[in-house]
Design a protein around this motif. Structure first.
Motif, PDB file in Angstrom:
ATOM      1  N   PHE A 318       0.849  -1.192   0.000  1.00 47.24           N
ATOM      2  CA  PHE A 318       0.000   0.000   0.000  1.00 47.24           C
ATOM      3  C   PHE A 318       0.884   1.241   0.000  1.00 47.24           C
ATOM      4  CE2 PHE A 318      -1.479  -3.264   2.970  1.00 47.24           C
ATOM      5  CZ  PHE A 318      -2.587  -3.748   2.296  1.00 47.24           C
ATOM      6  N   ILE A 320       0.073   5.589   0.307  1.00 49.11           N
ATOM      7  CA  ILE A 320      -0.852   6.715   0.307  1.00 49.11           C
ATOM      8  C   ILE A 320      -0.048   7.996   0.400  1.00 49.11           C
ATOM      9  CG2 ILE A 320      -1.220   6.555   2.811  1.00 49.11           C
ATOM     10  CD1 ILE A 320      -4.137   7.506   2.181  1.00 49.11           C
ATOM     11  N   ASN A 332      -3.488   6.899  -3.910  1.00 52.02           N
ATOM     12  CA  ASN A 332      -3.963   5.889  -2.968  1.00 52.02           C
ATOM     13  C   ASN A 332      -3.871   4.550  -3.692  1.00 52.02           C
ATOM     14  OD1 ASN A 332      -5.617   4.072  -1.541  1.00 52.02           O
ATOM     15  ND2 ASN A 332      -6.918   5.693  -0.766  1.00 52.02           N
ATOM     16  N   SER A 334      -3.135   0.338  -3.949  1.00 54.76           N
ATOM     17  CA  SER A 334      -3.196  -0.962  -3.283  1.00 54.76           C
ATOM     18  C   SER A 334      -2.885  -2.030  -4.315  1.00 54.76           C
ATOM     19  CB  SER A 334      -4.582  -1.197  -2.664  1.00 54.76           C
ATOM     20  OG  SER A 334      -4.693  -2.505  -2.162  1.00 54.76           O
ATOM     21  N   ASN A 350     -10.187  -0.975  -2.031  1.00 53.36           N
ATOM     22  CA  ASN A 350      -9.291   0.013  -1.419  1.00 53.36           C
ATOM     23  C   ASN A 350      -8.818  -0.496  -0.063  1.00 53.36           C
ATOM     24  OD1 ASN A 350      -7.853   2.268  -0.753  1.00 53.36           O
ATOM     25  ND2 ASN A 350      -9.636   3.592  -0.440  1.00 53.36           N
ATOM     26  N   VAL A 352      -6.273   0.108   1.469  1.00 47.63           N
ATOM     27  CA  VAL A 352      -5.670   1.163   2.282  1.00 47.63           C
ATOM     28  C   VAL A 352      -6.640   1.584   3.388  1.00 47.63           C
ATOM     29  CG1 VAL A 352      -4.909   3.577   2.227  1.00 47.63           C
ATOM     30  CG2 VAL A 352      -4.156   1.995   0.457  1.00 47.63           C
ATOM     31  N   PRO A 482      -3.784   1.557   6.970  1.00 50.71           N
ATOM     32  CA  PRO A 482      -2.738   2.443   6.460  1.00 50.71           C
ATOM     33  C   PRO A 482      -3.204   3.890   6.360  1.00 50.71           C
ATOM     34  CG  PRO A 482      -2.767   0.396   5.220  1.00 50.71           C
ATOM     35  CD  PRO A 482      -3.961   0.361   6.113  1.00 50.71           C
TER      36      PRO A 482
END
Length: 649
Positions: A318, A320, A332, A334, A350, A352, A482
């Motif tokens: 991940f 961000i 963002n 993944s 998602n 994250v 995350p």
């Protein structure tokens, strides 16, 4: 007595003869006598008899006739009754006619129209999703849905062959269609899909054939012009254009718009009457979304992550990227290995925001920042720190064996000492520490309100038992996403103010009106001084020879950050896989320029290979931060200050 001779005595003509006896013919001619004809006499007798009968009925009715007249009434009464019945019938007819023209009219018109017209739903144009600069991330393009009505199809095998040639149908689909059109007519279904979301020009070509039993309906196909770029946050729609994941799901109602309808006439053979289609209600297009995502940064971030996951043979990862001041998300990403190909790919989920992990040592910055803000320590406060120590029923350890050392708060964070961090937590108390963890955003969902977003796990302080009461100080015994941890570290970059992550910046209506959404919510968590002091220590984590994040350094640029190497819980309830190997979660969170933070980045590698040096946050994740930084500086036009220097200064 004297007799007269020669004379014959006369017979009276009134003397009746004896019945049956012959009448003697007179010997002498009688004088003519006037007689009434027999028919006339009979008529006269009949008239007399009828007159007598009428006289008897009028003047002397029998009891039976009087009872009948009393029951049925006089002629006037019967007339009134007949008129009343006719009036009621007339009223009933008028009422029914009125109903047919008013309340029942629509149903009869609909029933009649259904015999010779067909209504078709028109799907509204789904809104486009743009990046921050107006580049399309997801958009809808015209397509067509092809179906057949086997009951109306003429020459089924030939029709199926035609559709196969035009649509390049797979053999399995052709076999299914042949079965449908080959069944007895009474058993055939009235609707069967042939293909969905075919190119619009192919649909027009099929529609122009005007073949009985073949239907062509307009629909839309969702496409991402940049390939899979941004799929992690965009999510996806189903074949009917309904959002089922990510932002497509979260903003489905806004993006979808309102559908319309058209009506067309149908000939007896099932074909559409050319030129008969009319629009009864026009569709209204959905709203567009403008994201904070930068498509270029998103693409580059995904590629860097895919390469690292592939190179070190990890399960996934991940990244961000946040604007330190506004909380706007630039990227963002993944990535996870595909279950069929085993290749790392961009996920449609998602993770994250969906998956939570024990953050490990990255969480130590919260403990240190909270203690400095609470006034119980300073960066130079010292503690005697052994490499292992008993807490409740567990013997807790640092990552490596060392003599008992006198360590400052700065040393403890730079060298990432678990035991030293516990001692800092104990200075402020576990309840105060828990309050800081909550203030930094752990244990609750972010303001993104992403579909199925995880709140992580942060138990109330009074529900922590045994060594769990102290391990939370260094990021074990709790879990966070995350996204949560990136926002927590960004609080230090943002001068001690927590700013909620932001992904959608505006909407654009069908008429072109742009509505800018409110900025992210903020709250002060620690003082500006505490944030500055913590950031300075985090710079040493990168630059100090004993620091754990030396591979995150970028020449000429001050970087602040913290590594994390945590054990990941396995489905079996332990931190070991079925082979008995540890499962790791390696991360790095940092920001730059450290003296004027503008960008905050969190990198995490999920399940790096155990037994290798790539299992640590400082080796698996910190290098990606360093690789990304030049790209971010270029794309965002960041100009470090004149006095900004890197570790070499």
């Amino acid at each position: 007595m004297t007799r007269s001779h020669g004379t014959v005595p006369k017979r009276s003509n009134t003397t009746s003869a004896k019945p049956g006896a012959p009448t003697a013919r007179p010997h002498q001619r009688r004088a003519p006598q006037r007689r009434q004809p027999a028919r006339k006499a009979a008529e006269q007798a009949s008239r007399t008899e009828r007159s007598a009968a009428v006289h008897r009925r009028i003047t002397a009715p029998t009891p039976a006739i009087r009872a009948h007249d009393a029951k049925s009434g006089t002629p006037r009464t019967r007339l009134i009754i007949a008129l009343a019945v006719l009036s009621l019938l007339l009223v009933a007819i008028v009422v029914r006619v009125t109903q047919l023209k008013t309340s029942d009219a629509e149903s009869f018109r609909s029933a009649g129209a259904a015999q010779w017209t067909r209504t078709r739903d028109v799907v509204a144009q789904r809104g486009t999703i743009f990046d921050r600069y107006g580049n399309e991330l997801a958009m809808s393009v015209p397509a067509a849905a092809i179906s057949i009505n086997p009951k109306l199809v003429e020459n089924g095998p030939a029709t199926v062959q035609l559709l196969q040639d035009l649509l390049d149908l797979p053999d399995e689909r052709v076999a299914d269609l042949l079965f449908e059109v080959g069944r007895p007519l009474a058993e055939r279904r009235g609707f069967v899909y042939v293909a969905r979301q075919v190119d619009a020009d192919v649909g027009q070509q099929i529609d122009a054939l005007n073949r009985a039993g073949i239907n062509v309906e307009d629909e839309a196909r969702r496409e991402m012009p940049g390939g899979l770029t941004g799929q992690t946050v965009l999510g996806r729609t189903n074949i009917d254009g309904v959002g089922i994941a990510g932002l497509e799901l979260q903003y489905d109602e806004l993006l979808r718009g309102a559908g319309g309808q058209t009506v067309r006439e149908i000939a007896p053979n099932g074909r559409t009457v050319p030129g008969s289609e009319t629009v009864t209600s026009a569709p209204v297009a959905g709203n567009d979304l403008v994201l904070t995502i930068d498509r270029s940064i998103q693409f580059a971030t995904e590629q860097i992550l895919i390469d690292q996951v592939s190179n070190i043979d990890a399960r996934g990862g991940f990244i961000i990227v946040l604007d330190s001041d506004t909380g706007e998300i630039y990227a963002n990403a993944s990535v996870r290995r595909d279950t069929e190909t085993d290749e790392p790919v961009v996920t449609s989920g998602n993770f994250v925001a969906l998956d939570s992990y024990e953050p490990g040592s990255v969480a130590k910055v919260i403990t240190v920042a909270g203690a400095i803000d609470a006034g119980v320590v300073t960066p130079s406060t010292t503690f005697d720190v052994p490499w292992r120590e008993q807490y409740y029923d567990d013997l807790l350890k640092d990552s490596h064996e060392h003599e008992t050392e006198t360590m400052t708060v700065e040393d403890i964070l730079v060298e990432s000492s678990n035991i030293g961090t516990i001692k800092i937590q104990q200075e402020m108390g576990r309840f105060v520490h828990h309050d800081y963890m909550t203030a930094f955003g752990l244990g609750e969902r972010t303001a993104l309100n992403f579909p199925d977003e995880s709140p992580g796990i942060l138990k109330p302080a009074d529900q922590l038992f045994g060594s769990e009461r102290v391990t939370v100080a260094y990021g074990q015994g709790l879990s966070s996403t995350p996204l949560q941890m990136a926002a927590a570290v960004n609080t230090i970059a943002n001068d001690g103010v927590y700013v909620s992550p932001r992904l959608v910046s505006a909407t654009v209506g069908p008429d072109g009106t742009t509505t800018v959404l409110p900025p992210s919510e903020t709250r002060r968590v620690i003082s500006s001084e505490a944030a500055t002091q913590t950031a300075a220590i985090m710079q040493e984590v990168v630059c100090n020879p004993k620091g754990t994040a030396k591979l995150a350094a970028v020449p000429g640029l001050p970087i602040a950050g913290k590594t994390g190497t945590a054990f990941k819980a396995a489905p079996n309830g332990t931190y070991y896989d079925e082979n008995g190997d540890r499962i790791y979660y390696a991360s790095f969170a940092g920001f730059f320029p450290a003296d004027d933070p503008q960008v905050t980045v969190l990198v995490a590698i999920d399940e790096p290979p155990p037994g290798t040096r790539d299992r640590f946050g400082g080796t698996a994740s910190a290098p990606l931060f360093a690789d990304m930084t030049p790209m971010l500086i270029h794309e965002l036009g960041i100009q470090p200050g004149e006095n900004s220097v890197g570790c070499e200064g």
